[in-house]
Design a protein around this motif. Structure first.
Motif, PDB file in Angstrom:
ATOM      1  N   PRO A 184      21.515 -16.479   4.401  1.00 45.21           N
ATOM      2  CA  PRO A 184      22.876 -15.953   4.168  1.00 45.21           C
ATOM      3  C   PRO A 184      23.445 -16.312   2.792  1.00 45.21           C
ATOM      4  O   PRO A 184      24.213 -15.534   2.218  1.00 45.21           O
ATOM      5  N   TRP A 185      23.066 -17.472   2.259  1.00 45.93           N
ATOM      6  CA  TRP A 185      23.597 -17.872   0.946  1.00 45.93           C
ATOM      7  C   TRP A 185      23.010 -16.991  -0.157  1.00 45.93           C
ATOM      8  O   TRP A 185      23.699 -16.668  -1.124  1.00 45.93           O
ATOM      9  N   VAL A 186      21.727 -16.617   0.006  1.00 44.90           N
ATOM     10  CA  VAL A 186      21.104 -15.706  -0.977  1.00 44.90           C
ATOM     11  C   VAL A 186      21.777 -14.334  -0.876  1.00 44.90           C
ATOM     12  O   VAL A 186      22.104 -13.708  -1.884  1.00 44.90           O
ATOM     13  N   GLN A 187      22.015 -13.893   0.360  1.00 48.77           N
ATOM     14  CA  GLN A 187      22.690 -12.610   0.568  1.00 48.77           C
ATOM     15  C   GLN A 187      24.098 -12.626  -0.052  1.00 48.77           C
ATOM     16  O   GLN A 187      24.521 -11.646  -0.670  1.00 48.77           O
ATOM     17  N   LEU A 188      24.796 -13.758   0.107  1.00 46.31           N
ATOM     18  CA  LEU A 188      26.152 -13.874  -0.449  1.00 46.31           C
ATOM     19  C   LEU A 188      26.108 -13.836  -1.982  1.00 46.31           C
ATOM     20  O   LEU A 188      26.935 -13.184  -2.628  1.00 46.31           O
ATOM     21  N   ALA A 189      25.112 -14.527  -2.555  1.00 49.70           N
ATOM     22  CA  ALA A 189      24.970 -14.538  -4.026  1.00 49.70           C
ATOM     23  C   ALA A 189      24.679 -13.126  -4.540  1.00 49.70           C
ATOM     24  O   ALA A 189      25.285 -12.676  -5.524  1.00 49.70           O
ATOM     25  N   ILE A 190      23.792 -12.409  -3.847  1.00 46.63           N
ATOM     26  CA  ILE A 190      23.467 -11.029  -4.253  1.00 46.63           C
ATOM     27  C   ILE A 190      24.721 -10.154  -4.127  1.00 46.63           C
ATOM     28  O   ILE A 190      25.022  -9.341  -5.001  1.00 46.63           O
ATOM     29  N   CYS A 191      25.458 -10.366  -3.039  1.00 49.46           N
ATOM     30  CA  CYS A 191      26.681  -9.601  -2.794  1.00 49.46           C
ATOM     31  C   CYS A 191      27.680  -9.783  -3.947  1.00 49.46           C
ATOM     32  O   CYS A 191      28.226  -8.812  -4.471  1.00 49.46           O
ATOM     33  N   VAL A 192      27.886 -11.039  -4.353  1.00 45.65           N
ATOM     34  CA  VAL A 192      28.846 -11.331  -5.432  1.00 45.65           C
ATOM     35  C   VAL A 192      28.371 -10.716  -6.753  1.00 45.65           C
ATOM     36  O   VAL A 192      29.156 -10.107  -7.496  1.00 45.65           O
ATOM     37  N   TRP A 217      27.130  -8.189   2.285  1.00 45.64           N
ATOM     38  CA  TRP A 217      28.287  -8.892   2.849  1.00 45.64           C
ATOM     39  C   TRP A 217      28.179  -8.935   4.372  1.00 45.64           C
ATOM     40  O   TRP A 217      28.408  -9.962   5.001  1.00 45.64           O
ATOM     41  N   LEU A 218      27.795  -7.786   4.952  1.00 47.65           N
ATOM     42  CA  LEU A 218      27.655  -7.731   6.416  1.00 47.65           C
ATOM     43  C   LEU A 218      26.528  -8.653   6.878  1.00 47.65           C
ATOM     44  O   LEU A 218      26.648  -9.342   7.892  1.00 47.65           O
ATOM     45  N   ALA A 219      25.423  -8.701   6.102  1.00 43.54           N
ATOM     46  CA  ALA A 219      24.302  -9.594   6.447  1.00 43.54           C
ATOM     47  C   ALA A 219      24.738 -11.054   6.347  1.00 43.54           C
ATOM     48  O   ALA A 219      24.326 -11.897   7.151  1.00 43.54           O
ATOM     49  N   THR A 220      25.609 -11.342   5.373  1.00 43.05           N
ATOM     50  CA  THR A 220      26.130 -12.707   5.214  1.00 43.05           C
ATOM     51  C   THR A 220      26.962 -13.104   6.425  1.00 43.05           C
ATOM     52  O   THR A 220      26.801 -14.198   6.979  1.00 43.05           O
ATOM     53  N   LEU A 221      27.845 -12.163   6.832  1.00 45.19           N
ATOM     54  CA  LEU A 221      28.774 -12.481   7.924  1.00 45.19           C
ATOM     55  C   LEU A 221      28.081 -12.626   9.278  1.00 45.19           C
ATOM     56  O   LEU A 221      28.669 -13.168  10.208  1.00 45.19           O
ATOM     57  N   LYS A 233      25.618 -14.559   9.739  1.00 47.57           N
ATOM     58  CA  LYS A 233      25.194 -15.956   9.890  1.00 47.57           C
ATOM     59  C   LYS A 233      26.210 -16.974   9.385  1.00 47.57           C
ATOM     60  O   LYS A 233      26.130 -18.134   9.743  1.00 47.57           O
ATOM     61  N   LEU A 234      27.117 -16.529   8.506  1.00 47.45           N
ATOM     62  CA  LEU A 234      28.124 -17.465   7.990  1.00 47.45           C
ATOM     63  C   LEU A 234      29.497 -17.049   8.490  1.00 47.45           C
ATOM     64  O   LEU A 234      29.817 -15.855   8.476  1.00 47.45           O
ATOM     65  N   PRO A 235      30.357 -18.032   8.900  1.00 44.71           N
ATOM     66  CA  PRO A 235      31.711 -17.647   9.316  1.00 44.71           C
ATOM     67  C   PRO A 235      32.526 -17.160   8.116  1.00 44.71           C
ATOM     68  O   PRO A 235      32.289 -17.584   6.983  1.00 44.71           O
ATOM     69  N   LEU A 236      33.479 -16.271   8.406  1.00 48.05           N
ATOM     70  CA  LEU A 236      34.304 -15.688   7.344  1.00 48.05           C
ATOM     71  C   LEU A 236      35.058 -16.768   6.563  1.00 48.05           C
ATOM     72  O   LEU A 236      35.265 -16.646   5.356  1.00 48.05           O
TER      73      LEU A 236
END
Lengths: 114, 135
Positions: free
Chosen positions: B12-20, B71-75, B77-80
């Motif tokens: 999820p952290w990689v997904q969040l980094a890609i998202c940003v 972002w959806l993939a991040t959410l 596994k990670l809370p908002l």
């Protein structure tokens, strides 16, 4: 910035917030064991229309303003979500939310004067 | 090898980094497209439809859509309440990229404003995300 441009910025930020809330509402409807497909589709379609309005007004504004000028205004969406959330959920705004909103607003005023 | 790469990619952290990063790229692409099609004499240009003539805008749309999936993939596994504050990194990256890639001048008053918005977002991020999650 002209009053019309200021109004459009407010409209686009509001559209973004409304789109987010509607999209989440559509997801919540679909998560229920028994749900109305028509209702979910209407809410989802409304969210898409509102997001599209947000997108196109953004482009119109970017044709006139620097990105570094326009982008900080999007921080206001967090304030709007917090206020709408507090109103809908009938929760009191915490001190932290109030202070943070005031700081964001001050930042937006600085940017708009730049 | 492919399995571990896949495991890393869907972290999820990689997904969040890609998202940003994609959200930042989308803003830059949209600005490039908007600048290429700017016509302040045309009253209809406020609607933004004229921007669709630029290929940059379509790249911007693509980057926005892919960023939404990340972002959806991040959410998942990670809370908002965690993802939302970290996602605000976009408010640092966009002005930085505007300066770096678009050559926009960030004068002191604008710089102070951007810093205040960022500070405010850091203050409200957690309670605002909690409210949004409940909405």
């Amino acid at each position: 910035m002209t009053p019309f441009a200021g109004l459009l910025i407010f409209v686009t930020v509001s559209c973004f917030v409304a789109g987010q809330i509607l999209l989440k509402h559509a997801m919540d409807i679909m998560a229920r064991p028994r749900f109305s497909r028509v209702r979910a589709t209407v809410v989802f379609a409304t969210a898409i229309v509102v997001f599209a309005a947000n997108f196109f007004i953004n482009i119109g504004l970017l044709q006139r303003f620097d990105l570094s000028y326009f982008f900080p205004f999007q921080g206001m969406s967090v304030i709007l979500i917090a206020f709408v959330g507090a109103y809908v959920l009938r929760e009191r705004l915490t001190l932290r939310l109030t202070i943070g909103s005031a700081v964001i607003s001050l930042g937006v005023i600085f940017v708009s004067l730049s | 090898m492919i399995g571990s790469l896949r495991h890393w990619f869907f972290n999820p952290w990689v997904q969040l980094a890609i998202c940003v990063l994609l959200a930042t790229a989308a803003e830059i692409f949209l600005k490039l497209g908007a600048a290429a099609t700017a016509d302040s004499d045309n009253a209809w240009s406020w609607t933004g439809f004229t921007g669709l003539r630029s290929g940059w805008v379509w790249w911007g749309i693509l980057a926005s859509v892919v960023s939404l999936f990340n972002w959806l993939a991040t959410l998942r596994k990670l809370p908002l309440t965690i993802a939302f504050p970290v996602g605000n990194a976009v408010h640092i990256l966009v002005p930085l990229s505007s300066w770096l890639f678009l050559g926009e001048a960030i004068l002191p008053r604008r710089g102070i404003g951007i810093a205040l918005v960022l500070l405010g977002l850091m203050i409200v991020a957690k309670p605002a995300a909690s409210l949004e999650a409940k909405l």
